[in-house]
Design an enzyme around this catalytic site. Structure first.
Site, short mmCIF file in Angstrom:
data_model
loop_
_atom_site.label_atom_id
_atom_site.label_comp_id
_atom_site.label_asym_id
_atom_site.label_seq_id
_atom_site.Cartn_x
_atom_site.Cartn_y
_atom_site.Cartn_z
CG HIS A 415 -2.10 1.11 1.45
ND1 HIS A 415 -2.85 1.10 0.70
CD2 HIS A 415 -1.81 2.01 1.94
CE1 HIS A 415 -3.17 2.48 1.00
NE2 HIS A 415 -2.73 2.93 1.65
CD GLU A 416 1.59 3.52 3.67
OE1 GLU A 416 1.36 4.19 3.06
OE2 GLU A 416 0.54 3.27 4.72
CD GLU A 438 -4.79 7.02 2.76
OE1 GLU A 438 -4.19 5.88 2.00
OE2 GLU A 438 -3.84 7.60 2.98
CE1 TYR A 495 -6.07 4.01 3.55
CE2 TYR A 495 -7.46 5.95 5.35
CZ TYR A 495 -6.49 5.07 4.53
OH TYR A 495 -5.34 6.00 5.63
#
Length: 653
Positions: A415-416, A438, A495
């Protein structure tokens, strides 16, 4: 940011949300109004010379540039950052500027900051007075050493110029500053920690982010974007070039967003040889291994080192430092043949088989997958750092939890690093539209997870709550400012709901090829630029040839719910079965029906969303003359129907 890893009790939150969810729709009365979703007048604002009606940057599109040269020192005895940032600001806007605005994010740690008073940054004991944090601004000067008048308002600083900065002109000025790391504050416990110190067995790990005064964005949409930094709303930043020089005791290893320019000055001869050999290696190379962490000879024998980094065409810069780091690098190529270095730094405590020992593997897959699928990775390296920032992203560098293992570790790293594409390349305004980084990121993460290592982690739910909970009465619309969203709704809205809706649009409404082509074009068009939600909506409409007003209005701008109901199943005198479906809540979606006949045969029918343009009821005839025994709406349950109880007709009931 990966907020799920910061608060892992969302299943409980989902339970609470679903309990308070009630369907207000009367069994006999529809709330549906087709003119709201299918209006004659356009929902989106008209295009202009800056932003076109087709969702592309216009011929007169402009954005300003901010270039930084930063000289910084770390005092590890006081946990003090001291720096001089020299900013060259280029005005590309049509008008002269009489003032400039900067962000001072560290000021959120001052006792009476808006972030603390609003409750987004919180102390463990709010009644206890603690030492003020934040920036201490020592001076602001032009290159001729003359002073610039400035005022500080919470997390913003206004510079008043003696002469307007005209279009096409540059202004260079410097700010001398210092600040203490927030960890120094007695009994402080902040909800959001984006610059921090994590103790480890062999020394502190410094995560250094939001660490210098940064230019606010001036754009054609809202002028100066000067929303205060409160916590949930992250960043909106110019693109520019960085030169950063970091001075600290030589016992520290340092990594940063940009390329290391002087490895021969900061590495030992052994490390330098490994550094150089890693470029030709097909496997991971340890610049410093676990066995060498406590070996004094693994660092140069001099009091301090100055690590010099450079990074171009980026919107931010972060760095890390520790005496405790194992340092592992892996060189590989992405789809266009470009070489990239994956750099992993973590303490010996994190060297676990299903955790940080897989960092290089995860970096390589993630960058190669996203590069091939969406847009080439733009930087020369990607740094993954173990810290107590549970998941936070910066250009070319991410901080992930030192404690995570298994699926959680994969999910956070993937994700990051995925944030490279949103918002590091597609530079949306996170301060106002966090869902544009996000939610978009979680959407592409989920696709990557299904393809990683024969779907190793695909068994974990992409949406860890009932879909109906994402449309509860208490849920705010996606198009809500992040700082106005309650803490327990941030992850569900920004999200999961966005990721779910994009997957719905891709898999069920448009089709994967059509969606992917449009999504890639949006990324290409807005790479290194600043799109708004309207630009995204218009881009997808234009690329797919669809008027998706009904989708953007109901799912993103409003929190409309879908409730399709079987109203009637009747047989005519000619032995035809007529089926009537009602749309009884405010949203609309395509209709999918599974019909079962008494002879056991099945018939699946699909109808476009346009059946709801004329009203809330739609009647069609089954194709066969046989008696119908069962009718089921949305048999695969792909649409967000909030009441499945009225989706079935069964002759036996």
């Amino acid at each position: 940011m990966y907020i799920f890893s910061r608060n892992r009790s969302f299943t409980k939150i989902a339970t609470i949300i679903i309990l308070v969810f009630t369907c207000h729709t009367s069994f006999c009365q529809s709330r549906y109004n087709p003119s709201v979703l299918f209006p004659a007048l356009p929902l989106l604002p008209a295009g202009n010379e800056y932003r076109t009606a087709t969702g592309e940057p216009g011929p007169a599109y402009w954005q300003n540039q901010s270039d930084y040269v930063i000289d910084v020192t770390l005092d590890d005895q006081q946990n003090l950052i001291k720096g001089i940032v020299t900013i060259t600001y280029t005005n590309n806007s049509p008008r002269p500027l009489s003032s400039l605005w900067l962000q001072l994010d560290q000021n959120v740690y001052k006792q009476n900051s808006r972030g603390i008073l609003s409750g987004l940054f919180q102390y463990k004991n709010p009644d206890e007075q603690v030492k003020d944090g934040g920036f201490e601004i020592e001076e602001v000067k032009l290159t001729d050493n003359s002073n610039i008048a400035y005022d500080v308002y919470d997390t913003r600083m206004k510079l008043s110029l003696s002469e307007p900065l005209k279009k096409g002109q540059q202004l260079t000025f410097r700010v001398k500053y210092n600040y203490l790391f927030p960890v120094n504050y007695k009994n402080a416990d902040f909800q959001v920690n984006r610059t921090d110190i994590m103790p480890s067995k062999n020394g502190n790990i410094y995560a250094v982010a939001q660490w210098y005064p940064r230019m606010c964005v001036l754009d054609d949409v809202e002028g100066w974007n000067t929303l205060p930094y409160l916590g949930n709303g992250e960043f909106y930043l110019d693109f520019g070039n960085f030169q950063v020089n970091i001075t600290l005791p030589s016992s520290y290893l340092v990594e940063a967003s940009g390329d290391l320019m002087n490895p021969e000055e900061v590495l030992t001869p052994v490390q330098l040889k490994r550094w150089q050999s890693a470029k030709e290696s097909s496997g991971p190379v340890f610049i410093r291994s676990a066995k060498e962490v406590l070996d004094a000879s693994s660092r140069p024998a001099k009091p301090t080192c100055t690590w010099k980094f450079r990074m171009d065409r980026t919107r931010d810069f972060a760095w890390t430092a520790s005496k405790s780091f194992i340092w592992e690098v892996l060189n590989f190529r992405i789809g266009d043949g470009k070489p990239v270095t994956g750099s992993s730094l973590y303490p010996v405590e994190s060297e676990k088989r299903n955790s940080w020992s897989r960092s290089s593997e995860y970096i390589r897959f993630t960058l190669q997958h996203f590069s091939q699928k969406w847009f080439p990775y733009p930087f020369n390296k990607a740094v993954n750092v173990a810290s107590n920032l549970d998941g936070m992203e910066y250009p070319g560098m991410v901080f992930c939890s030192a404690k995570d293992t298994g699926n959680m570790y994969w999910a956070v790293v993937n994700h990051e690093l995925g944030h490279t594409w949103f918002p590091m390349v597609v530079g949306s305004n996170e301060r106002k539209y966090a869902w544009m980084d996000e939610g978009f990121n979680l959407f592409i993460d989920n696709i990557a997870t299904r393809e990683f290592n024969k779907a190793e982690f695909a068994g974990y739910a992409e949406i860890d709550m009932p879909v109906a909970a994402l449309f509860a009465d208490t849920i705010l619309p996606i198009l809500t400012r992040p700082d106005a969203i309650p803490g327990n709704q941030v992850y569900p809205i920004q999200y999961q709901k966005v990721a779910y809706l994009l997957a719905l649009l891709r898999n069920e409404i448009l089709g994967t090829d059509r969606f992917d082509h449009a999504f890639r074009k949006y990324i290409r068009d807005w790479a290194y630029k600043h799109p708004t939600p309207w630009d995204f909506f218009r881009s997808m409409n234009a690329s797919t040839g669809e008027d998706l007003t009904w989708f953007w209005k109901s799912m993103f701008i409003e929190n409309f719910r879908l409730d399709q109901r079987i109203a009637k199943v009747e047989t005519t005198a000619k032995n035809k079965t007529l089926i009537t479906i009602e749309n009884i809540d405010r949203a609309a979606m395509p209709l999918v029906i599974d019909i079962t006949y008494t002879n056991g045969l099945h018939e699946k029918r699909s109808f476009p969303v346009e059946i709801w343009e004329n009203g809330a009821s739609y009647t069609f005839a089954a194709n066969k003359d046989d008696l119908v025994s069962k009718v089921l709406i949305d048999p695969d349950q792909v649409y967000p129907d909030v009441n499945r109880g009225n989706n079935i007709y069964d002759l036996k009931r």
